[in-house]
Motif scaffolding. Structure first.
Motif, short mmCIF file in Angstrom:
data_model
loop_
_atom_site.label_atom_id
_atom_site.label_comp_id
_atom_site.label_asym_id
_atom_site.label_seq_id
_atom_site.Cartn_x
_atom_site.Cartn_y
_atom_site.Cartn_z
N ARG A 98 0.84 -1.34 -0.22
CA ARG A 98 -0.02 -0.05 0.18
C ARG A 98 0.77 1.40 0.04
NH1 ARG A 98 -5.41 -0.12 0.15
NH2 ARG A 98 -6.00 -2.23 -0.19
N GLU A 99 1.90 1.35 -0.87
CA GLU A 99 2.84 2.41 -1.00
C GLU A 99 3.32 2.24 -2.38
OE1 GLU A 99 4.73 4.95 1.64
OE2 GLU A 99 4.40 5.37 -0.65
N GLY A 100 3.43 3.26 -3.06
CA GLY A 100 4.21 3.34 -4.35
C GLY A 100 4.23 4.70 -4.84
N ARG A 101 5.12 4.96 -5.62
CA ARG A 101 5.31 6.44 -6.17
C ARG A 101 6.06 6.39 -7.58
NH1 ARG A 101 8.13 8.55 -0.57
NH2 ARG A 101 7.20 7.15 0.75
N ILE A 102 5.36 6.51 -8.64
CA ILE A 102 5.94 6.49 -9.85
C ILE A 102 5.93 7.67 -10.55
CG2 ILE A 102 5.57 5.13 -12.16
CD1 ILE A 102 3.92 2.97 -10.50
N VAL A 103 7.16 7.93 -11.18
CA VAL A 103 7.44 8.89 -12.26
C VAL A 103 7.79 8.57 -13.43
CG1 VAL A 103 8.19 11.36 -12.17
CG2 VAL A 103 7.89 10.25 -10.16
N ASN A 104 7.01 8.91 -14.50
CA ASN A 104 7.45 8.73 -15.99
C ASN A 104 7.85 9.94 -16.50
OD1 ASN A 104 6.55 6.08 -15.82
ND2 ASN A 104 4.49 6.63 -15.98
N ILE A 105 8.98 9.69 -17.23
CA ILE A 105 9.68 10.87 -17.87
C ILE A 105 8.99 10.80 -19.35
CG2 ILE A 105 11.68 12.21 -18.54
CD1 ILE A 105 11.27 12.09 -15.59
N SER A 106 8.19 11.75 -19.61
CA SER A 106 7.52 11.79 -20.90
C SER A 106 8.41 12.92 -21.99
CB SER A 106 6.08 11.84 -21.13
OG SER A 106 5.62 12.91 -20.42
N SER A 107 7.54 13.66 -22.37
CA SER A 107 8.09 14.72 -23.34
C SER A 107 6.96 15.66 -23.59
CB SER A 107 8.81 14.03 -24.22
OG SER A 107 8.92 15.38 -25.48
N ASN A 108 7.38 16.97 -23.81
CA ASN A 108 6.65 17.76 -24.39
C ASN A 108 5.93 17.44 -25.54
OD1 ASN A 108 6.71 20.62 -26.24
ND2 ASN A 108 6.47 21.33 -24.02
N LEU A 109 6.68 16.79 -26.28
CA LEU A 109 6.39 16.07 -27.77
C LEU A 109 5.10 15.34 -27.71
CD1 LEU A 109 9.87 15.54 -29.54
CD2 LEU A 109 8.16 17.60 -29.84
N GLY A 110 5.08 14.80 -26.32
CA GLY A 110 3.99 13.75 -26.31
C GLY A 110 2.50 14.77 -26.54
N GLN A 111 2.65 15.89 -26.16
CA GLN A 111 1.48 16.81 -26.35
C GLN A 111 1.44 17.57 -27.61
OE1 GLN A 111 1.18 19.28 -22.47
NE2 GLN A 111 2.94 17.72 -21.82
N THR A 112 2.61 18.00 -27.70
CA THR A 112 2.57 19.08 -28.99
C THR A 112 3.72 18.48 -29.89
OG1 THR A 112 3.80 20.73 -27.91
CG2 THR A 112 1.50 21.25 -28.50
N PRO A 113 3.41 17.70 -31.08
CA PRO A 113 4.54 17.12 -31.65
C PRO A 113 5.15 17.96 -32.70
CG PRO A 113 2.54 16.15 -32.52
CD PRO A 113 2.24 17.12 -31.22
N VAL A 114 6.22 17.43 -33.17
CA VAL A 114 6.73 18.21 -34.46
C VAL A 114 6.75 17.30 -35.44
CG1 VAL A 114 7.96 20.06 -33.12
CG2 VAL A 114 9.17 17.80 -33.61
N ALA A 115 6.99 17.58 -36.74
CA ALA A 115 7.08 16.75 -37.99
C ALA A 115 8.39 15.72 -37.60
CB ALA A 115 7.42 17.48 -39.10
N GLY A 116 8.20 14.50 -38.22
CA GLY A 116 9.32 13.51 -38.09
C GLY A 116 9.64 13.11 -36.96
N THR A 117 8.59 13.01 -36.14
CA THR A 117 8.83 12.26 -34.62
C THR A 117 7.56 11.46 -34.40
OG1 THR A 117 7.73 14.34 -33.15
CG2 THR A 117 10.26 14.32 -33.83
N SER A 118 6.84 10.98 -35.52
CA SER A 118 5.75 10.17 -34.95
C SER A 118 5.63 9.30 -33.98
CB SER A 118 5.05 9.70 -36.26
OG SER A 118 5.41 8.93 -36.92
N ALA A 119 6.71 8.39 -34.20
CA ALA A 119 7.07 7.41 -32.93
C ALA A 119 7.48 7.84 -31.83
CB ALA A 119 8.16 6.42 -33.66
N TYR A 120 8.24 8.84 -31.59
CA TYR A 120 8.68 9.26 -30.32
C TYR A 120 7.46 9.94 -29.56
CZ TYR A 120 11.42 11.76 -26.86
OH TYR A 120 11.74 12.41 -25.60
N SER A 121 6.90 10.90 -30.51
CA SER A 121 5.65 11.68 -30.01
C SER A 121 4.61 10.92 -29.55
CB SER A 121 5.25 12.93 -30.54
OG SER A 121 6.47 13.64 -30.97
#
Ligand SMILES: NC(=O)c1ccc[n+]([C@@H]2O[C@H](COP(=O)([O-])OP(=O)(O)OC[C@H]3O[C@@H](n4cnc5c(N)ncnc54)[C@H](OP(=O)(O)O)[C@@H]3O)[C@@H](O)[C@H]2O)c1
Length: 253
Positions: free
Chosen positions: A128-151
């Motif tokens: 009954r205790e867990g703290r999880i932090v994921n490092i995502s990216s700004n690109l996950g919300q607003t992608p740029v061209a050429g990054t479809s897989a990453y974003s």
């Protein structure tokens, strides 16, 4: 019991800064990555006990689960309370030429966090205790061209964060994401391969941010520390932009 956090990608960049910050906060650490020598360098730079686990997250769920389970069995004196899914790779290519990018980034950037979380989830539920932090990216919300897989995969990671926050709440498991803008780490080393334009490009990368600079790895480490801190125990399902204001702009250098 020693409060212990699993941290991936701890041998360089953002992960190394997170390791330093979390060790200063008083956690023991399990440092995970492919290059043992880089993990050992981090371990010598922090002033608390830490263990290095050489693990390639692209190898699939079984090896990740076995590695985590056996570590927990062998270290009953440690109380694993946290997981920081930081390891990731960046690849950029036009859609159509990017099948290899999708295959690799799917395994590392998405299934790496999923498999590690799955391996620790029953442990967190039981305690009954867990703290999880994921490092995502700004690109996950607003992608740029050429990054479809990453974003797209970072967007999936943010959605994973929210879904697990819903499921984990009843077990006192908190799950949050930090979404960085451009942070000056080795992930940008591919720019150096550009000929004389590389310095100009770096200046452009700084200038894209309303705060007029790329981030430092320590900027991200501070946010991770916030999410792990038990004093901030009412935050879950958050996607925190730590990006010098980049998400407010239209971007693409
Ligand atoms: N820097 C930025 O501008 C930026 C922006 C947004 C998001 N991010 C995210 O921040 C995270 C950290 O990136 P960074 O900038 O610190 O880059 P980095 O210095 O290149 O670090 C990436 C880390 O991931 C580990 N890694 C890569 N593939 C792995 C695998 N298959 N198995 C296990 N570990 C693996 C690497 O360690 P080994 O090589 O030893 O395995 C390395 O320590 C990533 O998730 C990245 O997507 C970075």
């Amino acid at each position: 019991m020693k409060e212990t956090v699993f941290l991936t990608g701890a041998g360089s960049g953002i992960g190394k800064a997170i390791a330093k910050k979390l060790s200063a906060d008083g956690y023991d650490l399990v440092l995970i990555g492919r290059r043992l020598n880089k993990l050992q360098e981090t371990a010598t730079e922090i002033n608390r006990p830490s263990e290095c686990l050489e693990l390639d997250l692209s190898l699939g769920s079984q090896i990740v689960t076995d590695t985590v389970k056996s570590w927990i069995q062998d270290h009953s004196e440690n109380q694993v309370i946290g997981l920081v899914n930081n390891a990731g790779q960046f690849l950029r290519s036009p859609f159509g030429d990017d099948q290899d990018d999708w295959d690799l980034l799917f395994q590392v950037n998405l299934m790496g966090p999923v498999n590690l979380t799955r391996a620790l989830w029953p442990h967190f539920q039981k305690n009954r205790e867990g703290r999880i932090v994921n490092i995502s990216s700004n690109l996950g919300q607003t992608p740029v061209a050429g990054t479809s897989a990453y974003s797209a995969l970072k967007a999936a990671l943010d959605n994973f964060t929210k879904c697990l926050a819903l499921e984990g709440g009843a077990f006192n498991i908190r799950v949050n994401s930090v979404a960085p803008g451009l942070v000056d780490t080795p992930i940008h080393d591919f720019h150096q391969k550009d000929d004389s334009g590389s310095l100009q490009l770096k200046a452009a990368l700084h200038g894209m941010h309303p705060l007029s600079r790329m981030g430092q790895a320590e900027d991200i480490a501070g946010a991770v520390s916030y999410f792990l801190n038990p004093n901030n125990s009412w935050t879950t399902g958050a996607i925190l932009n730590v990006d010098g204001g980049l998400s407010l702009t239209s971007k693409d250098p």
